[in-house]
Scaffold this motif. Structure first.
Motif, PDB file in Angstrom:
ATOM      1  N   UNK A  77       6.493 -40.636 -59.750  1.00 33.81           N
ATOM      2  CA  UNK A  77       7.637 -41.526 -59.966  1.00 33.81           C
ATOM      3  C   UNK A  77       7.601 -42.209 -61.324  1.00 33.81           C
ATOM      4  N   UNK A  78       6.411 -42.523 -61.804  1.00 32.32           N
ATOM      5  CA  UNK A  78       6.282 -43.255 -63.072  1.00 32.32           C
ATOM      6  C   UNK A  78       5.709 -42.381 -64.189  1.00 32.32           C
ATOM      7  N   UNK A  79       5.911 -41.082 -64.061  1.00 32.86           N
ATOM      8  CA  UNK A  79       5.443 -40.175 -65.119  1.00 32.86           C
ATOM      9  C   UNK A  79       6.182 -40.413 -66.427  1.00 32.86           C
ATOM     10  N   UNK A  80       7.367 -41.020 -66.370  1.00 30.59           N
ATOM     11  CA  UNK A  80       8.145 -41.287 -67.586  1.00 30.59           C
ATOM     12  C   UNK A  80       7.417 -42.238 -68.536  1.00 30.59           C
ATOM     13  N   UNK A  81       6.442 -42.988 -68.042  1.00 28.67           N
ATOM     14  CA  UNK A  81       5.691 -43.901 -68.907  1.00 28.67           C
ATOM     15  C   UNK A  81       4.895 -43.157 -69.969  1.00 28.67           C
ATOM     16  N   UNK A  82       4.605 -41.877 -69.704  1.00 30.07           N
ATOM     17  CA  UNK A  82       3.888 -41.077 -70.702  1.00 30.07           C
ATOM     18  C   UNK A  82       4.702 -40.888 -71.970  1.00 30.07           C
ATOM     19  N   UNK A  83       6.008 -41.148 -71.886  1.00 33.11           N
ATOM     20  CA  UNK A  83       6.867 -40.993 -73.062  1.00 33.11           C
ATOM     21  C   UNK A  83       6.654 -42.110 -74.078  1.00 33.11           C
ATOM     22  N   UNK A  84       6.084 -43.240 -73.632  1.00 31.61           N
ATOM     23  CA  UNK A  84       5.839 -44.362 -74.544  1.00 31.61           C
ATOM     24  C   UNK A  84       4.484 -44.165 -75.201  1.00 31.61           C
ATOM     25  N   UNK A  85       4.409 -43.192 -76.062  1.00 30.73           N
ATOM     26  CA  UNK A  85       3.174 -42.878 -76.772  1.00 30.73           C
ATOM     27  C   UNK A  85       3.517 -42.049 -78.002  1.00 30.73           C
ATOM     28  N   UNK A  86       2.618 -42.068 -78.967  1.00 28.05           N
ATOM     29  CA  UNK A  86       2.845 -41.269 -80.174  1.00 28.05           C
ATOM     30  C   UNK A  86       2.588 -39.797 -79.920  1.00 28.05           C
ATOM     31  N   UNK A  87       1.721 -39.500 -78.955  1.00 30.51           N
ATOM     32  CA  UNK A  87       1.428 -38.111 -78.590  1.00 30.51           C
ATOM     33  C   UNK A  87       1.724 -37.952 -77.095  1.00 30.51           C
ATOM     34  N   UNK A  88       2.888 -37.407 -76.768  1.00 32.53           N
ATOM     35  CA  UNK A  88       3.358 -37.354 -75.391  1.00 32.53           C
ATOM     36  C   UNK A  88       2.699 -36.205 -74.637  1.00 32.53           C
ATOM     37  N   UNK A  89       2.182 -36.512 -73.450  1.00 36.98           N
ATOM     38  CA  UNK A  89       1.653 -35.493 -72.541  1.00 36.98           C
ATOM     39  C   UNK A  89       2.751 -35.172 -71.524  1.00 36.98           C
ATOM     40  N   UNK A  90       3.256 -33.944 -71.538  1.00 39.50           N
ATOM     41  CA  UNK A  90       4.392 -33.563 -70.715  1.00 39.50           C
ATOM     42  C   UNK A  90       3.980 -33.013 -69.346  1.00 39.50           C
ATOM     43  N   UNK A  91       2.688 -32.978 -69.041  1.00 40.44           N
ATOM     44  CA  UNK A  91       2.230 -32.340 -67.804  1.00 40.44           C
ATOM     45  C   UNK A  91       2.791 -33.028 -66.559  1.00 40.44           C
ATOM     46  N   UNK A  92       2.577 -34.345 -66.451  1.00 36.91           N
ATOM     47  CA  UNK A  92       3.058 -35.068 -65.273  1.00 36.91           C
ATOM     48  C   UNK A  92       4.577 -35.071 -65.196  1.00 36.91           C
ATOM     49  N   UNK A  93       5.237 -35.121 -66.337  1.00 36.03           N
ATOM     50  CA  UNK A  93       6.694 -35.111 -66.349  1.00 36.03           C
ATOM     51  C   UNK A  93       7.221 -33.782 -65.801  1.00 36.03           C
ATOM     52  N   UNK A  94       6.629 -32.694 -66.255  1.00 33.09           N
ATOM     53  CA  UNK A  94       7.051 -31.371 -65.770  1.00 33.09           C
ATOM     54  C   UNK A  94       6.781 -31.227 -64.273  1.00 33.09           C
ATOM     55  N   UNK A  95       5.624 -31.709 -63.834  1.00 28.63           N
ATOM     56  CA  UNK A  95       5.308 -31.649 -62.404  1.00 28.63           C
ATOM     57  C   UNK A  95       6.274 -32.499 -61.586  1.00 28.63           C
ATOM     58  N   UNK A  96       6.631 -33.651 -62.123  1.00 28.08           N
ATOM     59  CA  UNK A  96       7.569 -34.519 -61.426  1.00 28.08           C
ATOM     60  C   UNK A  96       8.943 -33.902 -61.296  1.00 28.08           C
ATOM     61  N   UNK A  97       9.427 -33.252 -62.349  1.00 29.51           N
ATOM     62  CA  UNK A  97      10.728 -32.583 -62.305  1.00 29.51           C
ATOM     63  C   UNK A  97      10.709 -31.450 -61.285  1.00 29.51           C
TER      64      UNK A  97
END
Length: 307
Positions: free
Chosen positions: A262-282
């Motif tokens: 649910x809160x994987x979008x917090x990974x976007x607040x970084x200079x180097x974004x990790x898209x793993x959790x976001x992709x899994x969440x989608x």
């Protein structure tokens, strides 16, 4: 024969019946009257205007717009020098983007899922509770079109509410805290322009992620005549999933919970974004939403409508 003021001459009635039988009626290839078009029934604009006039829609949108002001006032009434380190709440007053993150963070556990559950869970069940569902189908509005139009209208209203919150929060944050860099708990500083893009992606992710709530609420809505039961059932499942997600003893099984990312979008607040959790969440949201949506369509197509 008693004179009741109504013409009951049997010969006249037979003549009228014969005339009606010989009245020419154009019938289309599907057996419907030629002037009937399923695409003209329950148009999306009509349904949207109808939903926007409802008090619950106006209340939800009004509360969402008011929430950022309440949060800003809470910080104003709090400590004069809040910490600028630690979690997102401690960093909320660092800049406008951080204030947007706070608004999404504090509402993501209960408020946002409840809004989606309200719009989708109330859509069919409310018609059944008002005894107007059978009249809509008798117009006739095809069942699948009725369900689709209701779902699309609910999706647009949900997306509007989920977008309104960060937009108002951004405006309030710029006025109160300035258009500075977004600061993450790890110490990364994201420029204001890049942080706006990150916020837009975060909102898009939240909209997609909460599709599982929408699908479940819609399934419950076509399964009951009680709107509160449909809305409350979807919210309770969301809360239960969040509780189970806190039990670390479940290990990898938590990855299959619909609220785990649910809160994987917090990974976007970084200079180097990790898209793993976001992709899994989608992926998780799409699978759950598709399953619940298909079950809802099947249930509504075979349901005996009596109200």
């Amino acid at each position: 024969m008693v004179d009741t003021g109504v013409h009951t001459d049997p010969a006249a009635l037979r003549e009228l019946t014969d005339a009606a039988r010989h009245e020419p009626t154009e019938v289309g290839p599907d057996g419907a009257v030629a002037s009937y078009r399923a695409s003209r029934t329950l148009r999306l604009g009509v349904e949207l205007r109808r939903q926007l006039r409802r008090r619950r829609t106006q209340f939800v949108l009004g509360f969402v717009a008011l929430l950022p002001f309440i949060l800003a006032l809470a910080f104003e009434l709090g400590e004069d020098n809040p910490r600028r380190s630690g979690g997102f709440i401690d960093l909320a007053t660092a800049s406008a983007p951080n204030f947007v993150v706070l608004a999404l963070f504090v509402s993501g556990t209960f408020l946002l899922p409840m809004i989606v559950a309200l719009f989708f869970g109330d859509t069919i069940a409310s018609e059944a509770s008002w005894s107007s569902l059978k009249y809509l189908l008798a117009i006739p509005v095809p069942r699948q079109r009725l369900l689709r139009q209701k779902a699309v209208a609910s999706a647009l209203l949900s997306a509007a509410a989920l977008t309104l919150l960060p937009l108002v929060a951004l405006g309030v944050g710029v006025v109160w805290y300035g258009a500075g860099d977004a600061v993450s708990p790890t110490g990364d500083a994201v420029p204001f322009g890049d942080s706006i893009v990150a916020m837009a992606l975060a909102v898009a992710y939240i909209v997609v992620h909460l599709a599982w709530v929408a699908g479940l609420a819609l399934l419950l809505s076509v399964s009951t005549d009680a709107p509160l039961g449909a809305v409350g059932g979807a919210v309770l499942v969301s809360i239960l999933s969040q509780i189970l997600d806190q039990i670390t003893a479940l290990g990898g099984l938590r990855d299959f919970l619909p609220t785990h990312f649910a809160f994987a979008w917090m990974d976007l607040i970084a200079t180097d974004v990790d898209w793993t959790n976001i992709a899994n969440g989608v992926l998780s949201a799409v699978i759950y939403a598709s399953a619940f949506g298909l079950l809802a369509a099947r249930r509504f197509a075979t349901k005996d409508i009596t109200s």
